[in-house]
Design an enzyme around this catalytic site. Structure first.
Site, PDB file in Angstrom:
ATOM      1  N   LYS A 176       0.822  -1.219   0.000  1.00 50.02           N
ATOM      2  CA  LYS A 176       0.000   0.000   0.000  1.00 50.02           C
ATOM      3  C   LYS A 176       0.859   1.274   0.000  1.00 50.02           C
ATOM      4  CE  LYS A 176      -1.859   0.392   4.109  1.00 50.02           C
ATOM      5  NZ  LYS A 176      -1.074   1.424   4.797  1.00 50.02           N
ATOM      6  N   ARG A 203      -9.004   4.077   8.623  1.00 50.15           N
ATOM      7  CA  ARG A 203      -8.915   2.667   9.004  1.00 50.15           C
ATOM      8  C   ARG A 203     -10.246   2.180   9.556  1.00 50.15           C
ATOM      9  NH1 ARG A 203      -3.305   2.386   8.218  1.00 50.15           N
ATOM     10  NH2 ARG A 203      -2.401   0.562   9.160  1.00 50.15           N
ATOM     11  N   ARG A 236      10.419  -8.014   4.768  1.00 49.83           N
ATOM     12  CA  ARG A 236      10.246  -6.575   4.571  1.00 49.83           C
ATOM     13  C   ARG A 236      11.207  -5.741   5.426  1.00 49.83           C
ATOM     14  NH1 ARG A 236       4.698  -3.156   4.852  1.00 49.83           N
ATOM     15  NH2 ARG A 236       4.532  -3.849   7.003  1.00 49.83           N
ATOM     16  N   ARG A 242      10.793  -3.355  10.533  1.00 50.08           N
ATOM     17  CA  ARG A 242       9.853  -2.560  11.337  1.00 50.08           C
ATOM     18  C   ARG A 242       9.529  -3.312  12.609  1.00 50.08           C
ATOM     19  NH1 ARG A 242       4.979  -0.275   7.690  1.00 50.08           N
ATOM     20  NH2 ARG A 242       3.851  -0.873   9.573  1.00 50.08           N
TER      21      ARG A 242
HETATM   22  P1  AMP Z   1       0.886   1.278   8.355  1.00 50.72           P
HETATM   23  O1  AMP Z   1       2.263   1.818   8.125  1.00 50.72           O
HETATM   24  O2  AMP Z   1      -0.147   1.942   7.490  1.00 50.72           O
HETATM   25  O3  AMP Z   1       0.851  -0.224   8.277  1.00 50.72           O
HETATM   26  O4  AMP Z   1       0.494   1.663   9.866  1.00 50.72           O
HETATM   27  C1  AMP Z   1       1.264   1.171  10.950  1.00 50.72           C
HETATM   28  C2  AMP Z   1       0.472   1.274  12.233  1.00 50.72           C
HETATM   29  O5  AMP Z   1       0.170   2.649  12.514  1.00 50.72           O
HETATM   30  C3  AMP Z   1      -0.874   0.573  12.217  1.00 50.72           C
HETATM   31  O6  AMP Z   1      -0.776  -0.810  12.503  1.00 50.72           O
HETATM   32  C4  AMP Z   1      -1.616   1.340  13.309  1.00 50.72           C
HETATM   33  O7  AMP Z   1      -1.212   0.915  14.594  1.00 50.72           O
HETATM   34  C5  AMP Z   1      -1.118   2.767  13.122  1.00 50.72           C
HETATM   35  N1  AMP Z   1      -2.003   3.532  12.211  1.00 50.72           N
HETATM   36  C6  AMP Z   1      -1.699   4.011  10.975  1.00 50.72           C
HETATM   37  N2  AMP Z   1      -2.741   4.662  10.440  1.00 50.72           N
HETATM   38  C7  AMP Z   1      -3.739   4.596  11.347  1.00 50.72           C
HETATM   39  C8  AMP Z   1      -5.082   5.060  11.375  1.00 50.72           C
HETATM   40  N3  AMP Z   1      -5.638   5.704  10.335  1.00 50.72           N
HETATM   41  N4  AMP Z   1      -5.822   4.795  12.493  1.00 50.72           N
HETATM   42  C9  AMP Z   1      -5.295   4.124  13.533  1.00 50.72           C
HETATM   43  N5  AMP Z   1      -4.040   3.645  13.574  1.00 50.72           N
HETATM   44  C10 AMP Z   1      -3.259   3.878  12.485  1.00 50.72           C
END
Ligand code: AMP
Length: 202
Positions: free
Chosen positions: A15, A88, A124, A152
Site C-alpha cells: 500500500k 482505518r 520486509r 519494522r
Molecule cells: P501502516 O504503516 O499503514 O501499516 O500503519 C502502521 C500502524 O500505525 C498501524 O498498525 C496502526 O497501529 C497505526 N495507524 C496508521 N494509520 C492509522 C489510522 N488511520 N488509524 C489508527 N491507527 C493507524
C-alpha cells in the site's frame, strides 16, 4: 480544495509503495499515517508518546487521536491529495466525509490474501529516514536516500497477526462503506511491484 484519494490495504500489501508512486505520478501531496506515527515515535514527540502503547501492541491508534491530525492536514491542502492508511475505521471515514462535505474522496483498495501477506512481511525492511520499503537480501542502505534499512518493529510475527486481525475487524467494514457509496476501486495486489502499479494507475 481539489478532490482526494484514500488508499486502503492490509499490512504488507504494498500500500505505502503504490500510494507514494501514485502521488508522485499525479503530483499530489501524500500523507502516510503509519509513517507519521513511526516518525513521531522515533523522535519521542507528544504524538509518539500517545501512540506508543497502541503501536507496541500492534493495535490501531484511537480515532480521537488520528482524526484531528488528518482533518487538519487535509484542510491545509489546496491541490489534490492522497492519504495512505487513513481511514482505518468507519468512524474515520465518516469524519473525513463530514469535513470534506461535497468533495468526498475515492478509495483505492489493494487486495492481497493473508497467506501472501505473511510470506511478504518476513522479508520486509524499511528505511529509517525516508520510509521507503525494501526486501531483505537487497542492500543494507536505502537506494533512494542512503538511510539505514531496518525491520519494522511492528512486523514481528505476533504484532503482524494483531495488525492483520485489526484489519479484518475494522478496515473491512470501512471498505464496505466506500463500496456501498460507489466510491471504491478494488485492485489485485498480487504480482510484482510493476504489475500492481499498472493496475493501480489505470
Ligand atoms: P501502516 O504503516 O499503514 O501499516 O500503519 C502502521 C500502524 O500505525 C498501524 O498498525 C496502526 O497501529 C497505526 N495507524 C496508521 N494509520 C492509522 C489510522 N488511520 N488509524 C489508527 N491507527 C493507524
Amino acid at each position: 480544495m481539489k478532490k482526494g484519494l484514500v488508499f486502503l490495504g492490509p499490512p504488507a500489501s504494498g500500500k505505502g509503495t503504490q500510494a507514494q508512486r501514485l502521488a508522485e505520478e499525479l503530483e499530489i501531496a501524500c500523507l502516510s499515517t503509519g509513517a507519521l506515527l513511526r516518525s513521531a515515535l522515533s523522535v519521542g514527540s507528544p504524538l509518539g508518546e500517545k501512540a506508543k502503547p497502541f503501536l507496541d501492541r500492534g493495535e490501531y491508534v484511537p480515532d480521537e487521536i488520528m482524526v484531528p491530525i488528518v482533518i487538519e492536514w487535509v484542510s491545509n491542502q489546496s491541490e489534490g491529495w492522497l492519504l495512505d492508511g487513513f481511514p482505518r475505521t468507519v468512524h474515520q471515514a465518516e469524519a473525513l466525509d463530514r469535513a470534506l462535505e461535497s468533495n468526498q474522496p475515492q478509495a483505492i483498495v489493494l487486495h492481497v490474501p493473508d497467506d501472501e501477506l505473511r510470506k511478504r512481511v518476513i522479508r520486509r525492511l524499511e528505511c529509517e529516514s525516508c520510509h521507503r520499503v525494501s526486501r531483505s537480501g537487497d542492500d543494507e542502505f536505502c537506494p533512494d536516500c542512503g538511510g539505514l534499512l531496518n525491520t519494522r518493529d511492528d512486523d514481528s510475527p505476533e504484532k503482524f497477526e494483531s495488525r492483520l486481525s485489526e484489519f479484518h475487524r475494522l478496515v473491512f467494514p470501512t471498505i464496505q462503506y466506500y463500496c456501498d457509496r460507489g466510491r471504491a476501486r478494488i485492485v489485485n495486489g498480487v504480482g510484482s511491484l510493476d504489475d500492481v502499479w499498472r493496475r493501480v494507475r489505470i
